[in-house]
Design a protein around this motif. Structure first.
Motif, PDB file in Angstrom:
ATOM      1  N   THR A 165      -0.132  -5.565   3.123  1.00 25.40           N
ATOM      2  CA  THR A 165      -1.062  -4.931   2.588  1.00 25.40           C
ATOM      3  C   THR A 165      -0.846  -3.963   1.367  1.00 25.40           C
ATOM      4  O   THR A 165      -1.833  -3.699   0.463  1.00 25.40           O
ATOM      5  CB  THR A 165      -1.809  -4.056   3.815  1.00 25.40           C
ATOM      6  N   LEU A 166       0.137  -3.234   1.756  1.00 18.80           N
ATOM      7  CA  LEU A 166       0.586  -2.241   0.924  1.00 18.80           C
ATOM      8  C   LEU A 166       0.938  -2.796  -0.751  1.00 18.80           C
ATOM      9  O   LEU A 166       0.742  -2.149  -1.841  1.00 18.80           O
ATOM     10  CB  LEU A 166       1.865  -1.496   1.296  1.00 18.80           C
ATOM     11  N   LEU A 167       1.253  -4.219  -0.808  1.00 14.58           N
ATOM     12  CA  LEU A 167       1.739  -4.692  -1.742  1.00 14.58           C
ATOM     13  C   LEU A 167       0.520  -5.564  -2.462  1.00 14.58           C
ATOM     14  O   LEU A 167       0.565  -5.891  -3.652  1.00 14.58           O
ATOM     15  CB  LEU A 167       2.727  -5.908  -1.629  1.00 14.58           C
ATOM     16  N   THR A 168      -0.670  -5.731  -1.973  1.00 13.89           N
ATOM     17  CA  THR A 168      -1.851  -6.195  -2.355  1.00 13.89           C
ATOM     18  C   THR A 168      -3.092  -5.386  -2.308  1.00 13.89           C
ATOM     19  O   THR A 168      -3.290  -4.723  -3.292  1.00 13.89           O
ATOM     20  CB  THR A 168      -1.961  -7.572  -1.714  1.00 13.89           C
ATOM     21  N   CYS A 169      -3.705  -5.281  -1.252  1.00 11.02           N
ATOM     22  CA  CYS A 169      -5.087  -4.814  -1.103  1.00 11.02           C
ATOM     23  C   CYS A 169      -4.941  -3.318  -1.368  1.00 11.02           C
ATOM     24  O   CYS A 169      -6.181  -2.815  -1.898  1.00 11.02           O
ATOM     25  CB  CYS A 169      -5.594  -4.927   0.449  1.00 11.02           C
ATOM     26  N   PHE A 170      -3.996  -2.543  -0.997  1.00 10.91           N
ATOM     27  CA  PHE A 170      -3.995  -1.132  -1.212  1.00 10.91           C
ATOM     28  C   PHE A 170      -4.108  -0.572  -2.486  1.00 10.91           C
ATOM     29  O   PHE A 170      -4.914   0.335  -2.698  1.00 10.91           O
ATOM     30  CB  PHE A 170      -2.667  -0.465  -0.589  1.00 10.91           C
ATOM     31  N   TRP A 171      -3.820  -1.456  -3.785  1.00 11.08           N
ATOM     32  CA  TRP A 171      -4.055  -1.224  -5.024  1.00 11.08           C
ATOM     33  C   TRP A 171      -5.034  -1.771  -5.800  1.00 11.08           C
ATOM     34  O   TRP A 171      -5.662  -1.522  -6.714  1.00 11.08           O
ATOM     35  CB  TRP A 171      -2.881  -0.954  -5.651  1.00 11.08           C
ATOM     36  N   VAL A 172      -5.067  -3.204  -5.372  1.00  7.98           N
ATOM     37  CA  VAL A 172      -6.022  -4.144  -6.149  1.00  7.98           C
ATOM     38  C   VAL A 172      -7.590  -3.820  -5.901  1.00  7.98           C
ATOM     39  O   VAL A 172      -8.235  -3.648  -6.889  1.00  7.98           O
ATOM     40  CB  VAL A 172      -5.751  -5.602  -5.729  1.00  7.98           C
ATOM     41  N   GLU A 173      -8.024  -3.583  -4.759  1.00  2.63           N
ATOM     42  CA  GLU A 173      -9.168  -3.351  -4.404  1.00  2.63           C
ATOM     43  C   GLU A 173      -9.958  -2.067  -5.151  1.00  2.63           C
ATOM     44  O   GLU A 173     -10.893  -2.222  -6.013  1.00  2.63           O
ATOM     45  CB  GLU A 173      -9.516  -3.285  -2.938  1.00  2.63           C
ATOM     46  N   PRO A 174      -9.190  -0.708  -5.199  1.00  3.79           N
ATOM     47  CA  PRO A 174      -9.702   0.239  -5.984  1.00  3.79           C
ATOM     48  C   PRO A 174      -9.617  -0.091  -7.513  1.00  3.79           C
ATOM     49  O   PRO A 174     -10.591   0.241  -8.137  1.00  3.79           O
ATOM     50  CB  PRO A 174      -9.006   1.250  -5.545  1.00  3.79           C
ATOM     51  N   TYR A 175      -8.564  -0.882  -7.751  1.00  2.00           N
ATOM     52  CA  TYR A 175      -8.531  -0.820  -9.237  1.00  2.00           C
ATOM     53  C   TYR A 175      -9.664  -1.662  -9.576  1.00  2.00           C
ATOM     54  O   TYR A 175     -10.357  -1.493 -10.838  1.00  2.00           O
ATOM     55  CB  TYR A 175      -7.226  -1.696  -9.560  1.00  2.00           C
ATOM     56  N   VAL A 176     -10.046  -2.800  -9.027  1.00  5.22           N
ATOM     57  CA  VAL A 176     -11.077  -3.476  -9.495  1.00  5.22           C
ATOM     58  C   VAL A 176     -12.389  -2.854  -9.574  1.00  5.22           C
ATOM     59  O   VAL A 176     -13.238  -2.873 -10.408  1.00  5.22           O
ATOM     60  CB  VAL A 176     -11.128  -4.808  -8.328  1.00  5.22           C
TER      61      VAL A 176
END
Length: 507
Positions: A408-419
């Protein structure tokens, strides 16, 4: 109009959630008293195995609902009819596909279970779970029209009614016969009746659905749906593995008995998370309307309010879980169903990380940003499965939770808010993380201090101590949150809304 619809949907969703929670926990008490623990494990395993097959949904429903917002706002009946006819054909195909693919799994069910000899008639149990999911698609597409019209409260009312019927029937079966096979059969029977009733209700509300003469989708709309479906299918794979991976790995590498114990904790956390998500996501259609008709300043303002509420709810729930989860399990099903304290703490941390994504996900889905992060969930799914299997061999259940956290920390944690902040809302991502970590620090300190005070007051687990603990958690978590964030614009806005509602009631 939009605010009133959102408020009504939230109110009905909240009531349905609380009532369903009560019914499910009563039914689980009866379940663990009347049946061996392995049946509890098989219940969780097959639920998650069927969830894997639901990837056949392809995200068509989500994509179509997003495309319904504009024609509903414009009162374009012909476009609505075209989209719903397309959705009907797609959902019938999806339901048949799930059933067909699921049948192919039947000869290989023992692969997913360590020491499967304790359960008889696995094929029958699995087939009921399979049909319960597949058949629901034949009618459930009409629920999506209620959601798009900001009338999800109607759907919530029917869900509550039939969940009551289901749980009462299952409790009677368990107490009278202790028969798991009749117990699971009621899942299928009630699902069929509920979907038929909701379908007829929607037909009466929107008679144009049965007029016929639906026009084909325009090329532009078809291309847009196809593009979004491609993105959502990738996201759906990751989401399904997220919810299925833990139980499948535990069943395969650790055993059904451990899965049965773990599933009780999972049920508590999942019920809370799903219930609150149901309440929060009931405003998605209103936000979809907001995104279509409002300017950037209004979007940012509403997002910040939702994010603030997200953090507030996460604090209340996490403090309650950290202080009282093991006490609740002990009172509910007994000390023999308790997990190690370290496992429970990491379960709660993983809940917090998941829950704090809700505001971003609601706005991202309402904005139709399915294509922008289409590969995120595939990466997440592969990392989750890989880390969970590797760590489970060495650390058991704790390793499965760590595997989920790392992925989760390697993907969703930063990708979703970035998009979201680069494609829909003009907000700096550093402000998002600043709020996130500020909320997290307040939550952690509140949880630790509340548990310390609770342990000072009570050294034995009783119903009275638990009831006092609930009050203590609510008072401290809300009190500290209000004290720390009392001057924020979001808190001032919410205070005004609450005062207005109270004024309406008493004046």
């Amino acid at each position: 109009m939009r605010t009133l619809a959102a408020y009504k949907n939230i109110k009905y969703s909240a009531f349905t959630y609380v009532a369903n929670c009560f019914l499910k926990f009563v039914a689980r008490i009866v379940f663990v008293k009347c049946l061996p623990i392995d049946y509890l494990g098989i219940n969780g395993l097959f639920t998650n195995l069927i969830m894997l097959l639901s990837v056949a949904d392809l995200g068509v429903g989500t994509a179509v609902v997003y495309n319904l917002y504009k024609p509903i706002a414009d009162k374009n009946i012909e476009s609505i009819k075209s989209l719903m006819y397309f959705l009907k054909k797609a959902y019938i195909f999806i339901g048949c596909t799930i059933i067909f693919i699921g049948i192919l799994f039947i000869p290989h069910l023992n692969f997913f279970i360590k020491n499967s000899e304790s359960i008889t008639n696995l094929q029958y149990i699995y087939l009921i779970f399979l049909l319960n999911t597949g058949v629901s698609y034949f009618w459930s597409y009409k629920r999506l029209l209620l959601i798009a019209y900001q009338k999800s409260y109607i759907n919530s009312s029917f869900q509550l009614l039939f969940q009551c019927i289901l749980n009462i029937a299952q409790i009677i079966v368990l107490i009278t016969w202790s028969n798991y096979y009749i117990y699971v059969t009621f899942f299928l029977v009630i699902t069929i009746f509920e979907n038929m009733v909701v379908s007829r209700k929607v037909d009466r509300m929107y008679p144009f659905l049965n007029e016929g003469n639906e026009l084909p989708l325009t090329d532009t709309l078809r291309v847009n749906i196809k593009k979004n479906v491609k993105a959502i299918i990738l996201q759906r794979i990751g989401s399904i593995i997220e919810f299925s991976c833990s139980n499948l790995v535990i069943a395969k590498f650790i055993g059904l008995a451990t899965l049965g114990i773990y599933s009780n904790y999972n049920m508590v956390i999942w019920t809370i998370e799903t219930g609150v998500w149901q309440v929060m996501s009931s405003v998605t259609s209103s936000i979809g309307n907001l995104i279509v008709v409002e300017d950037q300043n209004k979007k940012v303002r509403i997002y910040k309010i939702l994010e603030f509420l997200n953090g507030w709810l996460a604090t209340i729930i996490m403090v309650g879980l950290y202080v009282l989860l093991n006490d609740f399990i002990e009172l509910w099903v007994g000390t023999e169903y308790l997990l190690n304290e370290n496992i429970v703490v990491w379960l709660i941390i993983s809940f917090y990380v998941t829950f704090m994504r809700k505001a971003v996900l609601i706005f991202k889905d309402a904005s139709g940003l399915f294509w922008n992060d289409r590969y995120k969930n595939i990466c997440y799914a592969l990392l989750n499965l890989g880390f969970s299997i590797i760590l489970a061999n060495n650390y058991g259940v704790l390793g499965v939770i760590w595997g989920w956290m790392i992925s989760t920390l390697l993907t969703c944690f930063w990708v979703e808010p970035y998009v979201l902040f680069n494609s829909s809302i003009n907000m700096k991502i550093k402000d998002y993380y600043k709020n996130y970590f500020k909320f997290a620090v307040v939550t952690i300190l509140t949880a630790i201090s509340t548990k310390h005070l609770y342990k000072m007051l009570f050294d034995k687990v009783t119903i009275n101590s638990f009831a006092f603990g609930v009050i203590l958690c609510l008072l401290i978590s809300n009190g500290i949150w209000i004290l720390v964030f009392r001057k924020r614009d979001e808190m001032c806005y919410l205070s005004d809304v609450i005062r207005e509602k109270i004024g309406r009631i008493f004046l």
